[in-house]
Motif scaffolding. Structure first.
Motif, PDB file in Angstrom:
ATOM      1  N   ARG A  24       0.812  -1.222   0.000  1.00 33.46           N
ATOM      2  CA  ARG A  24       0.000   0.000   0.000  1.00 33.46           C
ATOM      3  C   ARG A  24       0.838   1.262   0.000  1.00 33.46           C
ATOM      4  O   ARG A  24       0.442   2.289   0.557  1.00 33.46           O
ATOM      5  CB  ARG A  24      -0.986   0.005   1.181  1.00 33.46           C
ATOM      6  N   ARG A  43      -0.844  -9.592  -7.991  1.00 34.16           N
ATOM      7  CA  ARG A  43      -1.886  -8.672  -8.481  1.00 34.16           C
ATOM      8  C   ARG A  43      -2.705  -8.135  -7.309  1.00 34.16           C
ATOM      9  O   ARG A  43      -3.069  -6.963  -7.273  1.00 34.16           O
ATOM     10  CB  ARG A  43      -2.807  -9.377  -9.475  1.00 34.16           C
ATOM     11  N   GLY A  44      -3.007  -8.996  -6.362  1.00 35.13           N
ATOM     12  CA  GLY A  44      -3.710  -8.549  -5.172  1.00 35.13           C
ATOM     13  C   GLY A  44      -2.862  -7.594  -4.346  1.00 35.13           C
ATOM     14  O   GLY A  44      -3.344  -6.592  -3.824  1.00 35.13           O
ATOM     15  N   VAL A 103      -0.466  -5.514  -5.359  1.00 34.11           N
ATOM     16  CA  VAL A 103      -0.376  -4.166  -5.930  1.00 34.11           C
ATOM     17  C   VAL A 103      -1.736  -3.456  -5.922  1.00 34.11           C
ATOM     18  O   VAL A 103      -1.789  -2.235  -6.047  1.00 34.11           O
ATOM     19  CB  VAL A 103       0.200  -4.157  -7.371  1.00 34.11           C
ATOM     20  N   SER A 104      -2.815  -4.205  -5.749  1.00 32.98           N
ATOM     21  CA  SER A 104      -4.139  -3.591  -5.640  1.00 32.98           C
ATOM     22  C   SER A 104      -4.502  -3.252  -4.199  1.00 32.98           C
ATOM     23  O   SER A 104      -5.580  -2.716  -3.945  1.00 32.98           O
ATOM     24  CB  SER A 104      -5.211  -4.544  -6.188  1.00 32.98           C
ATOM     25  N   GLY A 105      -3.643  -3.601  -3.259  1.00 32.01           N
ATOM     26  CA  GLY A 105      -3.890  -3.283  -1.859  1.00 32.01           C
ATOM     27  C   GLY A 105      -4.739  -4.290  -1.108  1.00 32.01           C
ATOM     28  O   GLY A 105      -5.008  -4.109   0.083  1.00 32.01           O
ATOM     29  N   THR A 106      -5.181  -5.374  -1.776  1.00 32.26           N
ATOM     30  CA  THR A 106      -6.021  -6.353  -1.073  1.00 32.26           C
ATOM     31  C   THR A 106      -5.200  -7.093  -0.013  1.00 32.26           C
ATOM     32  O   THR A 106      -4.018  -7.382  -0.229  1.00 32.26           O
ATOM     33  CB  THR A 106      -6.627  -7.380  -2.049  1.00 32.26           C
ATOM     34  N   PRO A 107      -5.829  -7.420   1.103  1.00 31.72           N
ATOM     35  CA  PRO A 107      -5.089  -8.062   2.200  1.00 31.72           C
ATOM     36  C   PRO A 107      -5.147  -9.579   2.153  1.00 31.72           C
ATOM     37  O   PRO A 107      -5.116 -10.230   3.189  1.00 31.72           O
ATOM     38  CB  PRO A 107      -5.819  -7.511   3.430  1.00 31.72           C
ATOM     39  N   THR A 108      -5.219 -10.165   0.953  1.00 32.18           N
ATOM     40  CA  THR A 108      -5.375 -11.616   0.864  1.00 32.18           C
ATOM     41  C   THR A 108      -4.287 -12.267   0.019  1.00 32.18           C
ATOM     42  O   THR A 108      -4.420 -13.421  -0.371  1.00 32.18           O
ATOM     43  CB  THR A 108      -6.773 -11.966   0.320  1.00 32.18           C
ATOM     44  N   TYR A 154      -0.118  -8.503   6.762  1.00 34.60           N
ATOM     45  CA  TYR A 154      -0.850  -7.261   7.050  1.00 34.60           C
ATOM     46  C   TYR A 154      -1.921  -7.533   8.110  1.00 34.60           C
ATOM     47  O   TYR A 154      -2.026  -6.824   9.112  1.00 34.60           O
ATOM     48  CB  TYR A 154      -1.476  -6.686   5.772  1.00 34.60           C
ATOM     49  N   GLY A 176     -10.861 -14.086  -6.274  1.00 38.89           N
ATOM     50  CA  GLY A 176     -10.007 -12.978  -5.868  1.00 38.89           C
ATOM     51  C   GLY A 176      -9.235 -13.145  -4.583  1.00 38.89           C
ATOM     52  O   GLY A 176      -8.625 -12.186  -4.121  1.00 38.89           O
ATOM     53  N   MET A 177      -9.215 -14.335  -3.998  1.00 39.97           N
ATOM     54  CA  MET A 177      -8.565 -14.491  -2.692  1.00 39.97           C
ATOM     55  C   MET A 177      -7.137 -15.027  -2.773  1.00 39.97           C
ATOM     56  O   MET A 177      -6.477 -15.137  -1.755  1.00 39.97           O
ATOM     57  CB  MET A 177      -9.393 -15.411  -1.792  1.00 39.97           C
TER      58      MET A 177
END
Lengths: 272, 272
Positions: A34, A100-101, A103-108, A130, A195-196
């Motif tokens: 992030r 990909r997750g 760089v998109s900021g997802t926490p998974t 995180y 998406g996980m």
């Protein structure tokens, strides 16, 4: 070759080194998570596969831990060259699964650490630093240390596919044929989610979902999930029912019943 | 009707009550999160829309906070009947946005708390209590309190759609026509991701992604995201470019440029 199952001393050393690896990776990844302006290189032309500074730094950090604590072990990692060993112990690591997750900021996204032999993983960690969720499985234990404390991991009891929850990372799955096979299973399930990344296997181990089905995997994508899911009572194979630790197509299931039901559909589609 | 923007005293009271609402909801939801045997009712026949004990308990807890601290305000919530008010302040709440994610154990569902007037939200919270990520926006501030401390929220600078990241909750999106319109945008983007529920709007506010596009929303799904995204510098409208706070189709964008680019495509598809 050692059988890690027969030496509790070796198991303890491997377990301890694995935790140090995950800790070292977290220190390397989190400062870049992030962060505005994080630049993602494209590893493959024409395909969006970002590799960040975090990814490389984390693999270097993991290898430094192993060089100090397990210098005679072999290492297979995503970012750097394979390292041969003499001990019979093989580490298979992915510093950031789900770039990909990331760089998109997802926490998974997660750091995947597996240890075993050339015949497959025996101990694995899926670490999400995180959240501070650490899913651990192998050598007779399966648990998650998370924000709400330590909880045991145990996969779900059998239920019919029509009542099941299926995860995969993205709806395209793999080739056109693989995609069609996946969706034939998914269309019969109660709920399908995307998406996980590796976190889906952690949810399977935790007893929250029934199936994770993916294709196009590398060994470092699947070895830690195999160890964690199996230690929690689940089953992971390829789409032929054979060992999945070399990568390719994987089906991870909460129990033998749902595994058989979904595998039959996948086989039928792939042979059709 | 009060204009919340002109009274700093009223703003402080609303902000303070909103935090208490989020705290109360977390106490009601977390004991049920990742609980084995969690039973999901089906609210709609033939459609999988689980409502859990957690969802109802959290809305009751939020309403108890508002009854004590903001007794004259109106309340629109997902689970219980609308409550009229005399103050001009309207609360729009969704105790668990992403119930499918909640029952699957994913850590990207959220509690949505919005406060404003009948003309739309002015302050919002997207709260993810398992991670302890609290995204807050409105009354001149936009920040996230998370596991790594407090960070300001600011949306991304403009980039072309071909370089952009687009999120939506599930690939089916809405009606067939809405689905086609979404995928026309998505096909021109660099990266498309699914499955994050309200957390996607938080990632947009944080500057990590460029667009969130959804359809079939209720007002309580979108009001808190509107407040947070707008406070962070973004834009949220419906697919005609009009106000989105009544629900339906929403496009949330990091900046005016990417909003205009994606909106033009959506309009073209919906009118075609």
């Amino acid at each position: 070759m050692h059988d890690l199952a027969v030496s509790s001393e070796l198991q303890a050393a491997v377990r301890s080194a694995a935790f140090l690896c995950a800790d070292a990776a977290a220190e390397a990844t989190l400062p870049h998570f992030r962060t505005a302006g994080l630049v993602a290189d494209n590893k493959l032309d024409g395909d969006y596969d970002p590799v960040t500074v975090a990814d490389r730094n984390a693999e270097i950090a993991i290898r430094q831990v192993l060089a100090e604590h397990r210098p005679d072990d072999a290492i297979i990692g995503e970012e750097l060259d394979d390292q041969t060993g003499t001990s019979g112990v093989v580490w298979v690591i992915d510093p950031i699964d789900g770039t990909r997750g990331f760089v998109s900021g997802t926490p998974t996204w997660g750091t995947l650490i597996a240890a075993g032999t050339k015949d497959g993983p025996q101990f694995g960690i899926i670490d999400q630093p995180y959240i501070k969720d650490r899913f651990v499985g192998g050598f007779g234990e399966a648990w998650c240390d998370g924000p709400m404390g330590r909880v045991p991991l145990r996969t779900r009891a059998p239920r019919d596919l029509s009542q099941a929850t299926v995860f995969t990372t993205f709806p395209e799955v793999g080739t056109t044929k693989e995609q069609a096979a996946f969706h034939t299973v998914a269309d019969q399930a109660q709920l399908v989610r995307y998406g996980m990344d590796c976190y889906a296997y952690a949810l399977l181990a935790g007893g929250h979902i029934d199936l994770v089905i993916e294709a196009g995997l590398n060994s470092y994508d699947i070895q830690a999930p195999i160890a964690v899911v199996q230690a929690a009572g689940g089953i992971v194979t390829d789409w032929s029912g054979e060992a999945a630790h070399h990568g390719g197509r994987a089906i991870a299931a909460a129990n033998a019943e749902i595994h058989a039901q979904a595998l039959a559909i996948l086989k039928d589609c792939m042979n059709g």
